[in-house]
Structures are given as C-alpha cells and as structure tokens.
Motif scaffolding. Structure first.
Motif, PDB file in Angstrom:
ATOM      1  N   UNK A  81      33.594 -69.091   8.297  1.00 61.36           N
ATOM      2  CA  UNK A  81      34.075 -67.713   8.128  1.00 61.36           C
ATOM      3  C   UNK A  81      35.540 -67.582   8.492  1.00 61.36           C
ATOM      4  N   UNK A  82      35.959 -68.299   9.512  1.00 65.45           N
ATOM      5  CA  UNK A  82      37.342 -68.219   9.969  1.00 65.45           C
ATOM      6  C   UNK A  82      38.241 -69.228   9.286  1.00 65.45           C
ATOM      7  N   UNK A  83      37.642 -70.057   8.435  1.00 64.12           N
ATOM      8  CA  UNK A  83      38.389 -71.125   7.763  1.00 64.12           C
ATOM      9  C   UNK A  83      39.167 -71.952   8.788  1.00 64.12           C
ATOM     10  N   UNK A  84      38.523 -72.156   9.909  1.00 68.11           N
ATOM     11  CA  UNK A  84      39.149 -72.882  11.023  1.00 68.11           C
ATOM     12  C   UNK A  84      38.470 -74.243  11.146  1.00 68.11           C
ATOM     13  N   UNK A 132      38.799 -82.793   4.640  1.00 66.52           N
ATOM     14  CA  UNK A 132      38.021 -81.868   3.821  1.00 66.52           C
ATOM     15  C   UNK A 132      36.708 -81.576   4.542  1.00 66.52           C
ATOM     16  N   UNK A 133      36.790 -80.766   5.587  1.00 65.67           N
ATOM     17  CA  UNK A 133      35.672 -80.535   6.493  1.00 65.67           C
ATOM     18  C   UNK A 133      34.676 -79.496   6.003  1.00 65.67           C
ATOM     19  N   UNK A 134      35.068 -78.613   5.094  1.00 59.30           N
ATOM     20  CA  UNK A 134      34.196 -77.509   4.678  1.00 59.30           C
ATOM     21  C   UNK A 134      32.858 -77.966   4.086  1.00 59.30           C
ATOM     22  N   UNK A 142      28.860 -73.297  13.238  1.00 54.96           N
ATOM     23  CA  UNK A 142      29.242 -73.730  11.892  1.00 54.96           C
ATOM     24  C   UNK A 142      29.583 -72.522  11.016  1.00 54.96           C
ATOM     25  N   UNK A 143      28.809 -71.452  11.141  1.00 56.63           N
ATOM     26  CA  UNK A 143      29.109 -70.221  10.382  1.00 56.63           C
ATOM     27  C   UNK A 143      30.488 -69.690  10.756  1.00 56.63           C
ATOM     28  N   UNK A 144      30.804 -69.712  12.040  1.00 56.90           N
ATOM     29  CA  UNK A 144      32.116 -69.233  12.497  1.00 56.90           C
ATOM     30  C   UNK A 144      33.240 -70.085  11.927  1.00 56.90           C
ATOM     31  N   UNK A 145      33.068 -71.396  11.943  1.00 61.86           N
ATOM     32  CA  UNK A 145      34.105 -72.269  11.380  1.00 61.86           C
ATOM     33  C   UNK A 145      34.354 -71.942   9.912  1.00 61.86           C
TER      34      UNK A 145
END
Length: 92
Positions: A85-88, A42-44, A80-83
C-alpha cells in the motif's frame, strides 16, 4: 453412532497430520522467499506472493489449533499489505 464418531475422529486426525506435513514443506519455502527480499529490486511480486501465503496460513493455522502461528501469519500478512500500500520496499 460410535462407529461414525470414530471414523470422523480418524478423518480429522488424518487431516491434522496432512496439515503438519504441509507446514514442514511450506514454512522453509516462506523463509526462503523472505530471505530473497534482501537481494531483489523487484520486490512487489514477491511480497504479493508472500501476502497470499500468509493470508492462507493465518486462516488455516487456527483451524488446526495452531493459534500462535495463525496470529504470527496474520501480523506478517498485515505487514506485507502495508509494504504494498505504501509502495515501500521491505527493510532488511
């Protein structure tokens, strides 16, 4: 006027030292949180917390003359924003 200038310089020096003290506490905590990314599914929530921390650090570091730290924090904030936004999930 000189007395007021000296007082201001003393206050700025105190703020600078307090910032350094805070960095000595916060940077190891950020590293621990980054290390946790490898072991969590659960990284988000963790990335959202890191995003806020990196944003704050990016702004404050430059204010206190730590421009390289501010630039590094900004790069990490963008990652972090990219992760998010991309749900990656972050890669190790």
């Amino acid at each position: 006027m000189t007395n007021a200038k000296e007082k201001l310089e003393q206050q700025l020096a105190l703020l600078h030292q307090q910032y350094l003290d805070r960095l000595q506490q916060e940077l190891p905590l950020l590293q621990q949180q980054l290390d946790q990314l490898d072991s969590t599914t659960d990284w988000r929530p963790l990335v959202a917390k890191l995003l806020a921390s990196f944003h704050t650090l990016a702004g404050s570091a430059g204010t206190f003359g730590f421009h390289e730290l501010g630039q590094s924090a900004k790069a990490l904030e963008l990652q972090a924003k990219n992760w998010l936004a991309e749900a990656q999930a972050p890669a190790a």
